[in-house]
Design an enzyme around this catalytic site. Structure first.
Site, PDB file in Angstrom:
ATOM      1  N   CYS A   2     -71.269 102.405  21.441  1.00  0.00           N
ATOM      2  CA  CYS A   2     -70.942 103.824  21.396  1.00  0.00           C
ATOM      3  C   CYS A   2     -70.783 104.336  22.832  1.00  0.00           C
ATOM      4  O   CYS A   2     -71.588 104.025  23.710  1.00  0.00           O
ATOM      5  CB  CYS A   2     -71.978 104.685  20.695  1.00  0.00           C
ATOM      6  SG  CYS A   2     -72.148 104.317  18.959  1.00  0.00           S
ATOM      7  N   ARG A  27     -66.893 100.139  24.366  1.00  0.00           N
ATOM      8  CA  ARG A  27     -68.263 100.214  23.847  1.00  0.00           C
ATOM      9  C   ARG A  27     -68.302 100.414  22.342  1.00  0.00           C
ATOM     10  O   ARG A  27     -69.386 100.403  21.733  1.00  0.00           O
ATOM     11  CB  ARG A  27     -69.014 101.364  24.528  1.00  0.00           C
ATOM     12  CG  ARG A  27     -69.125 101.218  26.019  1.00  0.00           C
ATOM     13  CD  ARG A  27     -69.832 102.416  26.604  1.00  0.00           C
ATOM     14  NE  ARG A  27     -71.223 102.449  26.208  1.00  0.00           N
ATOM     15  CZ  ARG A  27     -72.222 101.909  26.894  1.00  0.00           C
ATOM     16  NH1 ARG A  27     -71.976 101.312  28.029  1.00  0.00           N
ATOM     17  NH2 ARG A  27     -73.454 101.985  26.458  1.00  0.00           N
ATOM     18  N   TRP A  73     -69.455 102.815  17.604  1.00  0.00           N
ATOM     19  CA  TRP A  73     -69.666 101.506  16.988  1.00  0.00           C
ATOM     20  C   TRP A  73     -70.655 101.767  15.869  1.00  0.00           C
ATOM     21  O   TRP A  73     -71.805 102.141  16.127  1.00  0.00           O
ATOM     22  CB  TRP A  73     -70.219 100.504  17.999  1.00  0.00           C
ATOM     23  CG  TRP A  73     -70.272  99.115  17.466  1.00  0.00           C
ATOM     24  CD1 TRP A  73     -69.274  98.180  17.476  1.00  0.00           C
ATOM     25  CD2 TRP A  73     -71.401  98.478  16.828  1.00  0.00           C
ATOM     26  NE1 TRP A  73     -69.695  97.022  16.882  1.00  0.00           N
ATOM     27  CE2 TRP A  73     -70.992  97.176  16.476  1.00  0.00           C
ATOM     28  CE3 TRP A  73     -72.695  98.889  16.498  1.00  0.00           C
ATOM     29  CZ2 TRP A  73     -71.834  96.279  15.826  1.00  0.00           C
ATOM     30  CZ3 TRP A  73     -73.529  98.000  15.860  1.00  0.00           C
ATOM     31  CH2 TRP A  73     -73.110  96.703  15.531  1.00  0.00           C
ATOM     32  N   ASN A  99     -75.725 107.961  21.077  1.00  0.00           N
ATOM     33  CA  ASN A  99     -75.634 106.502  21.134  1.00  0.00           C
ATOM     34  C   ASN A  99     -77.044 105.974  20.949  1.00  0.00           C
ATOM     35  O   ASN A  99     -77.940 106.344  21.704  1.00  0.00           O
ATOM     36  CB  ASN A  99     -75.069 106.087  22.503  1.00  0.00           C
ATOM     37  CG  ASN A  99     -75.199 104.599  22.766  1.00  0.00           C
ATOM     38  OD1 ASN A  99     -75.281 103.814  21.835  1.00  0.00           O
ATOM     39  ND2 ASN A  99     -75.205 104.229  24.036  1.00  0.00           N
ATOM     40  N   GLY A 100     -77.250 105.142  19.927  1.00  0.00           N
ATOM     41  CA  GLY A 100     -78.586 104.598  19.681  1.00  0.00           C
ATOM     42  C   GLY A 100     -78.898 104.657  18.194  1.00  0.00           C
ATOM     43  O   GLY A 100     -77.993 104.802  17.369  1.00  0.00           O
ATOM     44  N   GLU A 484     -70.131  78.056  25.070  1.00  0.00           N
ATOM     45  CA  GLU A 484     -69.430  79.228  25.586  1.00  0.00           C
ATOM     46  C   GLU A 484     -67.941  79.191  25.190  1.00  0.00           C
ATOM     47  O   GLU A 484     -67.371  80.211  24.791  1.00  0.00           O
ATOM     48  CB  GLU A 484     -69.625  79.314  27.107  1.00  0.00           C
ATOM     49  CG  GLU A 484     -68.918  80.437  27.819  1.00  0.00           C
ATOM     50  CD  GLU A 484     -69.251  81.832  27.319  1.00  0.00           C
ATOM     51  OE1 GLU A 484     -70.161  81.998  26.509  1.00  0.00           O
ATOM     52  OE2 GLU A 484     -68.545  82.763  27.734  1.00  0.00           O
ATOM     53  N   LYS A 488     -66.074  81.986  22.885  1.00  0.00           N
ATOM     54  CA  LYS A 488     -64.873  82.719  23.323  1.00  0.00           C
ATOM     55  C   LYS A 488     -63.804  82.629  22.243  1.00  0.00           C
ATOM     56  O   LYS A 488     -63.186  83.637  21.901  1.00  0.00           O
ATOM     57  CB  LYS A 488     -64.304  82.153  24.630  1.00  0.00           C
ATOM     58  CG  LYS A 488     -65.049  82.446  25.898  1.00  0.00           C
ATOM     59  CD  LYS A 488     -65.111  83.892  26.311  1.00  0.00           C
ATOM     60  CE  LYS A 488     -66.263  84.605  25.714  1.00  0.00           C
ATOM     61  NZ  LYS A 488     -67.522  84.714  26.364  1.00  0.00           N
ATOM     62  N   GLU A 491     -64.825  84.654  18.916  1.00  0.00           N
ATOM     63  CA  GLU A 491     -64.966  86.113  18.972  1.00  0.00           C
ATOM     64  C   GLU A 491     -63.649  86.838  19.197  1.00  0.00           C
ATOM     65  O   GLU A 491     -63.501  87.971  18.777  1.00  0.00           O
ATOM     66  CB  GLU A 491     -66.005  86.537  20.007  1.00  0.00           C
ATOM     67  CG  GLU A 491     -65.615  86.317  21.446  1.00  0.00           C
ATOM     68  CD  GLU A 491     -66.686  86.772  22.421  1.00  0.00           C
ATOM     69  OE1 GLU A 491     -67.444  87.691  22.117  1.00  0.00           O
ATOM     70  OE2 GLU A 491     -66.737  86.184  23.522  1.00  0.00           O
ATOM     71  N   HIS A 507     -74.771  63.369  13.936  1.00  0.00           N
ATOM     72  CA  HIS A 507     -75.824  63.815  13.015  1.00  0.00           C
ATOM     73  C   HIS A 507     -75.320  64.897  12.064  1.00  0.00           C
ATOM     74  O   HIS A 507     -76.111  65.665  11.534  1.00  0.00           O
ATOM     75  CB  HIS A 507     -77.032  64.296  13.818  1.00  0.00           C
ATOM     76  CG  HIS A 507     -77.601  63.226  14.689  1.00  0.00           C
ATOM     77  ND1 HIS A 507     -78.390  62.208  14.215  1.00  0.00           N
ATOM     78  CD2 HIS A 507     -77.421  62.961  16.015  1.00  0.00           C
ATOM     79  CE1 HIS A 507     -78.697  61.389  15.196  1.00  0.00           C
ATOM     80  NE2 HIS A 507     -78.120  61.828  16.309  1.00  0.00           N
ATOM     81  N   LYS A 606     -68.917  96.097  23.536  1.00  0.00           N
ATOM     82  CA  LYS A 606     -69.580  95.664  24.766  1.00  0.00           C
ATOM     83  C   LYS A 606     -70.920  96.387  24.828  1.00  0.00           C
ATOM     84  O   LYS A 606     -71.012  97.524  24.353  1.00  0.00           O
ATOM     85  CB  LYS A 606     -68.693  96.102  25.943  1.00  0.00           C
ATOM     86  CG  LYS A 606     -69.007  95.446  27.241  1.00  0.00           C
ATOM     87  CD  LYS A 606     -68.090  94.280  27.455  1.00  0.00           C
ATOM     88  CE  LYS A 606     -68.401  93.550  28.721  1.00  0.00           C
ATOM     89  NZ  LYS A 606     -68.031  92.143  28.601  1.00  0.00           N
TER      90      LYS A 606
END
Ligand code: F6R
Length: 611
Positions: A2, A27, A73, A99-100, A484, A488, A491, A507, A606
């Site tokens: 947010c 955000r 968000w 925001n929160g 990583e 990438k 996402e 395995h 983000k």
């Protein structure tokens, strides 16, 4: 998560708010909204992007020199027009952006319902707006006191900006665990979740601390605590340029940030390496230097990509500095009953410095008496302030939601820390130490060479853009790089991808391999080279497609695999800084070719400020 903006001054607030929302859109991009105070409060909000909001507002009354804006968000309530912020209290007295998360919103909502309040949205924010209004009316008090009383009843996290229809000369802002910055102009103030919307107007800022409340008129700012203790504002100079937050000709922020890595890594080690004096100086660690060097155990805490950097750190600290390391997801650590001692060094890694789980894990470690260090990118962020000491990465603002340059900058800091300890403990010779410094100084140029061959990444992307799954394999320090690379890809392109230690393939994951499965293998020349060559053969024996990242000059693997990407030779301790780059670019081009929104992937945001 947010984005919040606010303006109070003599200018028209709307263009400032919209530009600010565009800068903060990374955000959260589920919905956006603004409220403008011009005699009355006009609220405009819309599901979707800031551009959808702009279309919706065209032709409406956008006057007002006081305004607030929000890009969301979603946490409580699906993305919709009605759940978008700002939210207005039932009788229209208070309009707020938040925001929160208000954790006790359900109890508060029930109490307010009993008092005759009804709710139009499913959000916790509307509950807070009504709580403030209820206190304002029943206690016949002013807006500031109503806000402070309401916040004393709230459990949770908030970055909050409020306007009151009956006190039209002010904005009230408050913060607990969600960031809020105030920019100081001449007879004007700017508010935002981070400094990016503020930088083009002023370089003087105040970062609010937890439990701070700011009462802001266009020519006056009063800072106090929720309990009404007056505070002296700490005005800081912003070290951020406008060009750092613009695309500068690149199609996407992610591509710009990938290409910035020679610069961002150089900025991260600039002034800290000294080959002539055999020295690494990390100023932020001076007063914990002895504790760090003599540490028996280091616990690294982080989330997502920063956690992958932590795994690289584990190899470096163990290999070079011979310190036992545990790397944990902050979200798991905080809800276990972890064994922490006063001798432990905890390193929290975070690009944003605001990740809620990492912050909570830091609190836990501090309460247990550990010394907590931070590796953060955002200067002045919550984590950088909550930790006992730390090192900034200096990567510059990272705006693409998928982290790229932050990862390599974090690894650079961890490398410098491990080398510094190793030398202090005389575990590596002066020759080895200066050799490593020189290698590290050469990394930006070597990344530059990888970037020059950019076409090969889009060629590979063209071939595999329609894959439905992909496997990434690596051993040793290349295992976190595999994780990583897989993160990438998944996402930003929404292709299912998994990273695995190459030896673990047998395995289970080997069952997935067939002629349609691209397998990316990081197969650089290090101590496990022969083993990884065997792993490649195992994949090829099952008709898998192999894309291998190899060391320049390797002609063995070239003959065995479908595609090779050669990276310049470097010391094995530093190789992750190079091998990550091709994986970032392959993921980027695949996502672009699939028509995905690379900078704002679905469902993500983000800076994850909620747990
Ligand atoms: C992935 C990504 C995330 C972040 C994670 C932690 O590309 O960006 O996985 O790494 O949310 O964020 P920070 O580093 O800000 O704590």
């Amino acid at each position: 998560m947010c984005g919040i903006v606010g303006y109070i001054g003599n200018k028209n607030a709307y263009p400032i708010l919209i530009k600010g929302l565009q800068r903060l859109e990374y955000r959260g991009y589920d919905s956006a909204g603004v409220a403008l105070l011009n005699g009355q409060v006009n609220v405009y909000k819309k599901k979707g992007k800031v551009s959808d909001l702009e279309d919706y507002i065209t032709g409406q009354d956008i006057r007002g020199t006081i305004g607030i804006g929000h890009t969301r968000w979603a946490t409580h309530g699906e993305p919709s027009d009605v759940n978008a912020h700002p939210h207005t209290s039932q009788n229209g007295t208070f309009t707020i952006i938040h925001n929160g998360i208000i954790e006790n919103y359900s109890n508060l909502k029930n109490s307010l319902t009993e008092q005759g309040y009804s709710f139009v949205s499913e959000t916790d924010t509307e509950v807070l707006a009504n709580l403030i209004e209820y206190i304002y009316r029943t206690q016949e008090t002013n807006a500031e006191i109503a806000v402070r009383i309401a916040l004393s009843k709230v459990v949770g996290a908030y970055g909050l900006v409020i306007i009151c229809n009956e006190e039209k000369d002010k904005i009230i802002a408050a913060r607990k665990s969600s960031p809020l910055v105030i920019g100081l102009g001449d007879d004007e103030y700017f508010l935002a979740s981070d400094a990016t919307p503020i930088v083009e107007y002023t370089d003087r800022v105040i970062y609010l601390n937890n439990d701070d409340v700011a009462i802001i008129k266009k020519d006056e700012l009063i800072l106090k605590t929720i309990k009404n203790d007056i505070l002296e504002p700490n005005v800081q100079k912003l070290d951020l340029g406008l060009s750092e937050i613009e695309k500068n000709g690149f199609d996407h922020f992610m591509l710009k940030e990938i290409f910035e890595q020679p610069r961002s890594i150089r900025d991260t080690f600039r002034g800290r390496l000294n080959a002539e004096k055999n020295e690494i100086r990390l100023g932020g660690l001076y007063h914990v230097y002895d504790q760090l060097v003599n540490a028996k155990r280091i616990i690294i805490l982080a989330c997502g990509t920063s956690w992958h950097a932590g795994l690289v750190g584990e190899y470096l600290f163990e290999d070079l500095a011979r310190i036992q390391v545990e790397v944990d997801y902050a979200s798991e650590f905080r809800y276990r009953n972890p064994v922490i001692s006063e001798e432990d060094i905890v390193i929290a890694i975070s690009q944003s410095g605001e990740t809620a789980d990492t912050l909570a894990a830091i609190q836990l470690a501090k309460e247990a008496g550990a010394t907590v260090l931070g590796i953060c990118n955002v200067v002045g962020s919550s984590i950088s302030r909550e930790t006992h000491a730390g090192v900034y990465t200096h990567a510059g603002p990272e705006i693409g939601v998928a982290s790229t340059k932050a990862f390599t900058a974090q690894v650079t800091v961890l490398t410098m820390m491990a080398m510094m300890i190793a030398r202090e403990k005389q575990l590596i010779s002066v020759e080895k130490f200066t050799g490593l410094i020189k290698e590290l100084e050469d990394i930006p140029e070597k990344i530059g060479k990888i970037l020059e061959n950019n076409d090969q990444f889009s060629d590979i992307a063209k071939i595999y853009k329609d894959a439905t799954n992909a496997l990434y394999l690596g051993r040793g320090v290349s295992y976190p790089v595999a994780l990583e690379g897989a993160l990438k890809l998944k996402e930003i392109s929404y292709i299912h991808a998994e990273g695995y230690p190459a030896a673990e393939m047998k395995h289970g994951p080997i069952a997935l391999i067939d002629e349609n499965m691209p397998v990316v293998v990081i197969a650089i020349k290090d101590s496990s080279y022969d083993k990884i060559v065997s792993n490649i053969q195992e994949v090829k024996a099952r008709n898998g497609i192999v894309i291998a990242i190899v060391t320049e000059g390797d002609d063995t693997i070239e003959k065995m695999v479908d595609h090779v990407i050669a990276i310049p030779e470097t010391d094995p301790s530093l190789v992750s800084l190079l091998s990550t780059i091709p994986l970032q670019l392959i993921a980027y081009y695949i996502a672009v070719m699939r028509g995905c929104n690379v900078d704002q992937p679905r469902n993500l945001a983000k800076s994850v400020t909620v747990e």
